[in-house]
Design an enzyme around this catalytic site. Structure first.
Site, PDB file in Angstrom:
ATOM      1  N   LYS A 197       9.114  -5.996  10.463  1.00 40.99           N
ATOM      2  CA  LYS A 197       8.466  -5.318   9.349  1.00 40.99           C
ATOM      3  C   LYS A 197       9.429  -4.494   8.519  1.00 40.99           C
ATOM      4  O   LYS A 197       9.282  -4.352   7.307  1.00 40.99           O
ATOM      5  CB  LYS A 197       7.337  -4.421   9.877  1.00 40.99           C
ATOM      6  N   LYS A 225       0.818  -1.220   0.000  1.00 37.16           N
ATOM      7  CA  LYS A 225       0.000   0.000   0.000  1.00 37.16           C
ATOM      8  C   LYS A 225       0.848   1.265   0.000  1.00 37.16           C
ATOM      9  O   LYS A 225       0.505   2.239  -0.666  1.00 37.16           O
ATOM     10  CB  LYS A 225      -0.943  -0.002   1.212  1.00 37.16           C
ATOM     11  N   PHE A 263       4.338  -8.405  -9.479  1.00 31.54           N
ATOM     12  CA  PHE A 263       5.649  -9.005  -9.221  1.00 31.54           C
ATOM     13  C   PHE A 263       6.186  -9.604 -10.520  1.00 31.54           C
ATOM     14  O   PHE A 263       5.417  -9.905 -11.444  1.00 31.54           O
ATOM     15  CB  PHE A 263       5.552 -10.078  -8.142  1.00 31.54           C
ATOM     16  N   TRP A 305       7.129  -0.054  -8.195  1.00 29.11           N
ATOM     17  CA  TRP A 305       8.309  -0.414  -7.401  1.00 29.11           C
ATOM     18  C   TRP A 305       9.565  -0.415  -8.272  1.00 29.11           C
ATOM     19  O   TRP A 305      10.615   0.084  -7.866  1.00 29.11           O
ATOM     20  CB  TRP A 305       8.114  -1.793  -6.764  1.00 29.11           C
ATOM     21  N   PHE A 333      -3.493  -1.822   7.228  1.00 29.50           N
ATOM     22  CA  PHE A 333      -4.142  -3.125   7.104  1.00 29.50           C
ATOM     23  C   PHE A 333      -5.124  -3.151   5.933  1.00 29.50           C
ATOM     24  O   PHE A 333      -5.093  -2.302   5.056  1.00 29.50           O
ATOM     25  CB  PHE A 333      -4.837  -3.529   8.404  1.00 29.50           C
ATOM     26  N   ARG A 364       1.849   7.742   7.233  1.00 28.40           N
ATOM     27  CA  ARG A 364       2.224   7.678   8.642  1.00 28.40           C
ATOM     28  C   ARG A 364       3.744   7.645   8.787  1.00 28.40           C
ATOM     29  O   ARG A 364       4.453   7.253   7.866  1.00 28.40           O
ATOM     30  CB  ARG A 364       1.647   6.415   9.299  1.00 28.40           C
ATOM     31  N   THR A 378       4.007   1.757  -1.157  1.00 27.16           N
ATOM     32  CA  THR A 378       4.614   1.993  -2.468  1.00 27.16           C
ATOM     33  C   THR A 378       3.558   2.450  -3.477  1.00 27.16           C
ATOM     34  O   THR A 378       3.835   3.298  -4.329  1.00 27.16           O
ATOM     35  CB  THR A 378       5.313   0.723  -3.000  1.00 27.16           C
ATOM     36  N   ALA A 380      -2.649   0.485  13.651  1.00 27.51           N
ATOM     37  CA  ALA A 380      -3.781   0.250  12.752  1.00 27.51           C
ATOM     38  C   ALA A 380      -4.771  -0.746  13.342  1.00 27.51           C
ATOM     39  O   ALA A 380      -5.695  -1.168  12.657  1.00 27.51           O
ATOM     40  CB  ALA A 380      -3.283  -0.250  11.404  1.00 27.51           C
TER      41      ALA A 380
END
Length: 556
Positions: free
Chosen positions: A105, A71, A381, A409, A301, A94, A73, A273
């Site tokens: 993470k 989310k 991907f 990305w 999330f 955030r 990126t 979150a």
């Protein structure tokens, strides 16, 4: 040590001076408090922000999996692509928490060629906002014990203190402890514990306040415990609100940085979150909307948690509404929801995508319940096949939504142009009619049931008797109008993280409810929720170091 691609890409970027980034969207250089050449706080002052005028795009996602969705990126890539289309665009995110950065993470500045920069500063101490929140939180904790030591004039029952301490690091050993040992000079022994700073109500207050006066008012309403008769004791009762507001005055000002492509990005606030609403600060979003044509922001999330709280909590309190929602999905995550193990995600499996697509369709339908138009981003991907991408597009089309494969990305804004064009077309259409799915006056228990039955497709909600009594007490005390913040696993529509896909007919067990009077929402805990995470077996901290030149290595 092999340097992570994200940090290598970030270091190679040629950044614009932050004053140039600010003036490009109409923020005067005189309003900036610079932190070096590429970071600045934007002074808000006591009057708050100008009225929003721009359009708001919410980036949310399908139910997350270990395969990852992307989310952040997507938020960055979409903002860059909208700016490439000629729109005055900005992103709102955030701030990263140190605990996850050194845990499992990693950072939260995006990745690849869709990052906010300077990446190292943002992911570490940044402008000190998290430290200010922890200081204000722990000042209140210190004043509580000091008040007990000097006679307890407000009659706070030491057995009913609910305010814990805070630390911006994952440390399971601090979850439960005993303080005040060592004799009378050290106060009264009692049970206590630490939460991670992102879970502090002070963080939620900072992120929902509309101006400095509102910030101080909300801080004063924080409930720290109860008297023997059950009445609440607040931070204002302890005369803590003024000093807490003083500690947070500068932290309240939004942080301005930029993306790799020079798009303005407001990175401010970092509430959990789960136990909180998981969005960047309302003041930063309103500031961005006052200066940009289009603002792209993110909720934590999946859409059942992050987007729902964004819509019911942040939008109502901030006086804003989204014009479009982007739901991020990946082929890999849909396969996992279709029953494929993580180790087998590299093999083409269209049938698994069709099974797992029930999760995506549920999220699209849920956003439609709020009257918000949806576009799906397929965060692509390298090993995704054309047949798999087509299966995702078919699933989105079945719910009336377009799906656009994106490669931001690896390709930056160029890889998100189809998504940007689709979003721009939505913004150019008729204004959406955003409508919350429950009214303010609905009883708290019914608000929980409405979310559970309409969004999670639960058959019923099982509210524990003690929780039901507390909900009734909240309403009797005048808090029945507040929104609810359901804290449950993010991995499933149910409270059971193993129920993937789109389960129906389950029961949502609400074991506990908490009143966040300062943040102005009621938390309903369904299942086990951790407010102080632990580090994994191999924490990311083990790979982070300084090289001989003093450069940071291993941060991702």
């Amino acid at each position: 040590m092999v340097q992570s691609p994200d940090i290598a890409i970030a270091r190679a970027a040629r950044l614009r001076p932050i004053a140039e980034v600010a003036t490009a969207i109409g923020i005067a250089e005189q309003a900036l408090h610079p932190f070096g050449h590429h970071i600045a706080k934007v002074r808000i002052g006591s009057e708050g922000t100008p009225e929003p005028r721009g359009r708001l795009v919410l980036v949310t996602g399908m139910s997350p999996t270990p395969a990852g969705e992307g989310k952040t990126t997507t938020t960055v890539g979409l903002a860059d692509a909208l700016r490439r289309l000629g729109l005055r665009a900005a992103a709102c995110l955030r701030e990263p928490s140190l605990g996850p950065c050194f845990g499992v993470k990693g950072g939260a500045a995006g990745g690849g060629y869709a990052q906010v920069v300077p990446m190292e500063e943002i992911n570490l101490h940044f402008t000190g906002d998290f430290h200010a929140v922890a200081a204000a939180h722990n000042l209140l904790a210190a004043l509580i014990d000091n008040h007990l030591y000097w006679g307890n004039g407000v009659g706070l029952d030491p057995r009913r203190i609910t305010w814990r301490r805070a630390l911006d690091m994952n440390d399971r050993a601090l979850r439960q402890l005993v303080i005040g040992l060592g004799g009378a000079a050290n106060g009264f022994p009692r049970e206590d514990g630490f939460d991670i700073t992102a879970a502090s109500e002070v963080m939620a207050v900072l992120c929902l306040a509309r101006d400095l006066a509102d910030l101080k008012r909300r801080l004063g309403r924080i409930i720290v415990g109860h008297r023997r008769d059950g009445s609440a004791v607040t931070a204002a009762d302890l005369k803590a609100d003024g000093a807490m507001a003083a500690l947070l005055r500068d932290a309240f000002n939004p942080n301005l940085v930029q993306t790799l492509e020079g798009t303005p990005a407001f990175v401010h606030g970092g509430p959990f979150a789960n136990i909180a609403h998981g969005c960047n600060s309302a003041i930063a979003t309103r500031l961005a909307l006052a200066h940009a044509d289009v603002v792209v922001t993110e909720a934590g999330f999946g859409a059942d948690l992050g987007a729902e709280k964004f819509l019911h909590i942040k939008c109502r309190q901030a006086g804003i509404a989204p014009d479009c929602a982007v739901i991020v999905a990946t082929v890999r995550a849909l396969k996992m929801h279709g029953g494929v193990a993580k180790a087998a995600l590299g093999r083409e499996d269209v049938a698994a995508i069709r099974r797992g697509a029930a999760n995506l369709r549920r999220h699209i339908g849920n956003m439609r319940l709020f009257g918000v138009p949806v576009v799906v981003c397929v965060n692509r991907f390298a090993n995704d096949t054309p047949a798999e991408i087509a299966a995702v597009a078919d699933a989105a089309a079945a719910e009336g939504a377009e799906a656009h494969p994106c490669t931001h990305w690896s390709d930056g804004s160029a890889g998100a142009m189809p998504l940007a064009r689709a979003v721009a077309a939505r913004l150019g259409a008729a204004a959406p009619s955003f409508t919350p799915i429950y009214p303010r006056e609905m009883p708290l228990a019914e608000k929980i049931r409405t979310i559970a039955t309409r969004l999670y497709r639960a058959a019923e909600v099982a509210i524990a008797p003690a929780a039901a009594s507390r909900l009734a007490a909240f309403e009797a005390a005048g808090f029945g109008h507040l929104p609810v913040c359901v804290a449950k696993t993010p991995y499933s529509f149910s409270a059971d993280p193993t129920l993937l896909g789109a389960p129906e007919g389950h029961v949502l067990p609400v074991r506990e409810v908490r009143l966040a009077a300062g943040a102005e929402f009621v938390v309903a805990l369904a299942g086990e929720i951790m407010t102080m995470p632990g580090l994994p077996r191999v924490p990311a901290a083990e790979a982070i170091t300084l090289d001989d030149a003093g450069e940071i290595e291993g941060l991702s």
